[in-house]
Every structure is written in structure tokens, then in C-alpha cells.
Design an enzyme around this catalytic site. Sequence first.
Site, mmCIF file in Angstrom:
data_model
loop_
_atom_site.group_PDB
_atom_site.id
_atom_site.type_symbol
_atom_site.label_atom_id
_atom_site.label_comp_id
_atom_site.label_asym_id
_atom_site.label_seq_id
_atom_site.Cartn_x
_atom_site.Cartn_y
_atom_site.Cartn_z
ATOM 1 N N ASN A 12 51.506 48.923 57.714
ATOM 2 C CA ASN A 12 51.131 50.181 56.584
ATOM 3 C C ASN A 12 51.403 51.196 57.367
ATOM 4 O O ASN A 12 50.462 51.592 58.190
ATOM 5 C CB ASN A 12 49.796 49.875 56.226
ATOM 6 C CG ASN A 12 49.497 50.952 55.143
ATOM 7 O OD1 ASN A 12 50.222 51.747 54.803
ATOM 8 N ND2 ASN A 12 48.405 50.976 54.496
ATOM 9 N N ARG A 96 54.284 47.751 53.749
ATOM 10 C CA ARG A 96 53.827 48.185 52.628
ATOM 11 C C ARG A 96 54.625 49.308 52.198
ATOM 12 O O ARG A 96 54.885 50.325 53.218
ATOM 13 C CB ARG A 96 52.345 48.528 52.657
ATOM 14 C CG ARG A 96 51.835 49.353 51.526
ATOM 15 C CD ARG A 96 50.199 49.715 51.529
ATOM 16 N NE ARG A 96 49.916 49.900 50.253
ATOM 17 C CZ ARG A 96 48.709 50.332 49.842
ATOM 18 N NH1 ARG A 96 47.773 50.554 51.037
ATOM 19 N NH2 ARG A 96 48.303 50.475 48.579
ATOM 20 N N HIS A 185 48.829 50.783 43.440
ATOM 21 C CA HIS A 185 47.774 49.872 43.547
ATOM 22 C C HIS A 185 48.427 48.315 43.002
ATOM 23 O O HIS A 185 47.632 47.211 43.144
ATOM 24 C CB HIS A 185 46.693 49.956 42.824
ATOM 25 C CG HIS A 185 45.734 51.042 43.322
ATOM 26 N ND1 HIS A 185 44.838 51.604 42.706
ATOM 27 C CD2 HIS A 185 45.619 51.339 44.707
ATOM 28 C CE1 HIS A 185 44.207 52.544 43.343
ATOM 29 N NE2 HIS A 185 44.670 52.586 44.649
ATOM 30 N N ARG A 246 40.883 63.062 43.065
ATOM 31 C CA ARG A 246 41.684 63.404 41.919
ATOM 32 C C ARG A 246 41.102 63.481 40.679
ATOM 33 O O ARG A 246 40.250 62.669 40.411
ATOM 34 C CB ARG A 246 42.807 62.148 41.779
ATOM 35 C CG ARG A 246 43.625 61.935 43.328
ATOM 36 C CD ARG A 246 44.565 61.001 43.056
ATOM 37 N NE ARG A 246 45.358 60.645 44.323
ATOM 38 C CZ ARG A 246 45.532 59.104 44.655
ATOM 39 N NH1 ARG A 246 44.763 58.373 43.907
ATOM 40 N NH2 ARG A 246 46.161 59.217 45.855
ATOM 41 N N GLU A 390 44.847 43.496 50.014
ATOM 42 C CA GLU A 390 46.283 43.891 49.805
ATOM 43 C C GLU A 390 46.884 43.259 51.165
ATOM 44 O O GLU A 390 48.344 42.840 51.059
ATOM 45 C CB GLU A 390 46.484 45.263 49.880
ATOM 46 C CG GLU A 390 45.968 45.896 48.651
ATOM 47 C CD GLU A 390 45.567 47.582 48.584
ATOM 48 O OE1 GLU A 390 46.605 48.123 48.407
ATOM 49 O OE2 GLU A 390 44.698 47.743 48.873
#
Length: 405
Positions: A12, A96, A185, A246, A390
Site C-alpha cells: 500500500n 492497493r 473503500h 470531511r 483490506e
Amino acid sequence: MSTQDDTILVINSGSSSLKFMLFKMATETMVVKGLVERIGTAQANLVYQRPDQPKLEKPVTANDHGEALSLVCGMLVDPEVGVLKSLAEVNAIGHRVLHCGEAYSDSVAVDEKVKAVIRDYIPLGPLHNPPNLQGILACEKVMPGVLNVAVIDTAFHQTMPKYAYLYALPKKYYEEDRIRKYGFHGTSHKFVTFATADFLGKPKDELNAVICHLGNGSSISAIKNGKVLDTSMGLTPLAGLVMGTRSGDLDPAVVIAMMRQGLSADEIDRILNKESGLKAINGIGSADMRDTISAANAGNEDAQNALQMFAHRVALYIGGYFTLVGGADAIVFTGGIGENSAYSRKLIIDRLAALGVELDEARNSVLRGKPGVISTDTSKVPAIVMPTNEELMIARDTYRILTSR
Ligand code: ADP
């Protein structure tokens, strides 16, 4: 060519960090994980952690992602702390990748075309696609000949129908500028969808569910027959829920009002992505849910209101998505908040009585970080916790593509 010893490296790669995990796929065991952080600075640092072993940390020189990867590879085959005899034991590498737009609806073996697509979507993933690509190029250089697989965050959401992903804008914005809902996601939503189907004993393609990934970044997906029908993030991860920093959904005219105050696009971008959400509204300036809950418990009214705003927005999406999938087999909680915060789950589930979801307070209060049911036995719809993974999803997809070649 596959053997029981298939070893998958998961990468990642971010703007200044390179995270890794190594899996043995015969048992799906993670044998080591770590990262190189602050790449390109004088403070570069390597962290290396084997399960049940002390964490190793040391300052390193890593001017770019290639140098960072070489350092990681050196550790993997180190005579003392390594987990491999030789790098040739790595059968494939899963990466990723944030954004490949409409190009791929599944993970894909990296070739020149895939790299060109990742490059092509840099305008829509300016912070992530460049380092994701650098991670791939570094692996090609340091481990030539090894299969690289791109596991793409937008891919699982590609099943959304046009009426769900189009914005009601003049056509040019979609047709020429590729402005539409993509969703993010995806790797987490995919893992949790499959794990939920297993948990409920249902075939994947018969599962209807509402998956709530609640973490620093949060998103919800409507799963109809095992596929994404809709999801709360949009062109970028800014849309949808109230997140750590956010804003989530806004009247677009808010942006116009900010522009009329003289703020630039970059300033508005920073405010909406980095200075909003829990951090802006909880009265303590922290983006963290645990801090927000502590402040609310201590009587801070802004923090109490922030928790209500968070839960209100989540429940709004759950209600909508529950309807769109025609009634869900389960409401599923995952991500740092979804897996661990009984408090947040209660605030959300208490709003779902109209759907027939009934919280079991005792089950909810003890369940943390593992799969399980948090609703009562008489609840019309089960609410469950399903930890995401993940990295394992990336390893599984990489292994699937490796062994199908
Ligand atoms: P990211 O989106 O960065 O992967 P995570 O999924 O790790 O983030 O989620 C981080 C969030 O989870 C933080 O807001 C953190 O406070 C929250 N969290 C973790 N454990 C708990 C807990 N026990 N109670 C409440 N919130 C928690």
C-alpha cells in the site's frame, strides 16, 4: 505453477509511505507487516513487525519508493529477522490502487495498459494514484519478473447502475470530464460483503445488505444480490457521511457561497477534506471518535451534537439503502468505529426501529473487533459486526489471479 507455499506480498504505497504485509496463502496467515514512513525526508523510518515478536524500528535512508522497497526486501530475507530465504519465494505482489474509473470492475494483472490507466486517472486521484504507480514501478525494478496485481478501490463499485452513478448535470460533465459517482473503500466493502455472506450462510450472489464502513473515512454501500447498487462516496471520498475531517454531503451551493467569499478551489478543498467533519463540530478540534465520545461523556454539548449528527447521517443512508435493496438480510458494521464503538452503534441502531432492527444492549456492549450479532433474537433484521481486512482481500485477489494464469 502454484504450490501450497504461495507467498503474496501486499503493498500500500502512499505519498510518503510504503506499507507492506506478507501472506502465506495456504493458511491465509500474515507472517510480517510493516512500513517505511517519511520517504524522501531525513527522518525516514522503517517499522517491521512479525506476529508475537517485538516491533523493530530503525531510521533509514529512503529517498524514493524504490529505495524503501529495497530496504523492505532486505529485511524480508535478513538472516536474523527475515521470513524468507530468498526473494524468489514471493510469488506475486498485490497493490492497493485508488482509482481506475470505469476501466476495471475487478482486480487485474499489471501490464503497460494498466499502468497507463492508473496514470490516466491521476486527475481524479491526485494524491493516491501517483504513489500507487510508484509502488508498482518499484516492485518491477526490485523484483523483476514477479506478477504485480492492481487491486482497485473503485472496482467493486462498478456494478452500480447508471441511474445510481450519474449526477443530474449537463451530459458533457460525464461524457467529456468523467464526472460521476465512483465510490471508494471498495476493497473493504468487497471483503465484508463476502464475509457477511459466509457468516449468514448465504450464497454471495444472493446477499442483500447495507454495509457501514465507519472509520476515519466512512462510507456505506447498498448490496443487492452480492453487488453494489449504490454507495455513499462519490466522484471523490468527500461525499456521504460525516467523517473525521470531511464534511460529507452538502448543498453544492455551500461551495458557491465559499467561492463568493473569495476562497480558492484549493482552500475550499482543504476546508472540506481536512478541516470539517467531527474535527470541526465536536468542540475539541479532534477528528477521533474516541475523543468525541469522551468529550460528550464529560458534558461537552458540541461533542454530544457531533455524535448525533454522525448517527443521524448514517441512519439516513441505512434507511435509504435498506429500501433500495428491497430489504436487507443484515445491517453490517465495520471499520474502526463500526467494529469497536458500541456507543456509536447504539446511537445509529436506536434510529432504525422503523426497519424492525432491535439492538441487544448486552451483546452490543461487549462485541469489539470480531464478527457477531448485536441485535436481539427477535429483531426483524439482524445487525452484525464484521471486521474488515483490506490487506487479506488484496492478497486473496492477487492469489486468485496468480493461480488462474
Ligand atoms: P481509517 O479510516 O484511517 O482506516 P479506522 O478504520 O482505523 O480509520 O478508524 C479510526 C476511527 O475509529 C477513529 O475515529 C477512532 O477513534 C475510532 N475507534 C477505534 N476504536 C474505537 C473505540 N473503541 N470506540 C470508539 N471509536 C473507536
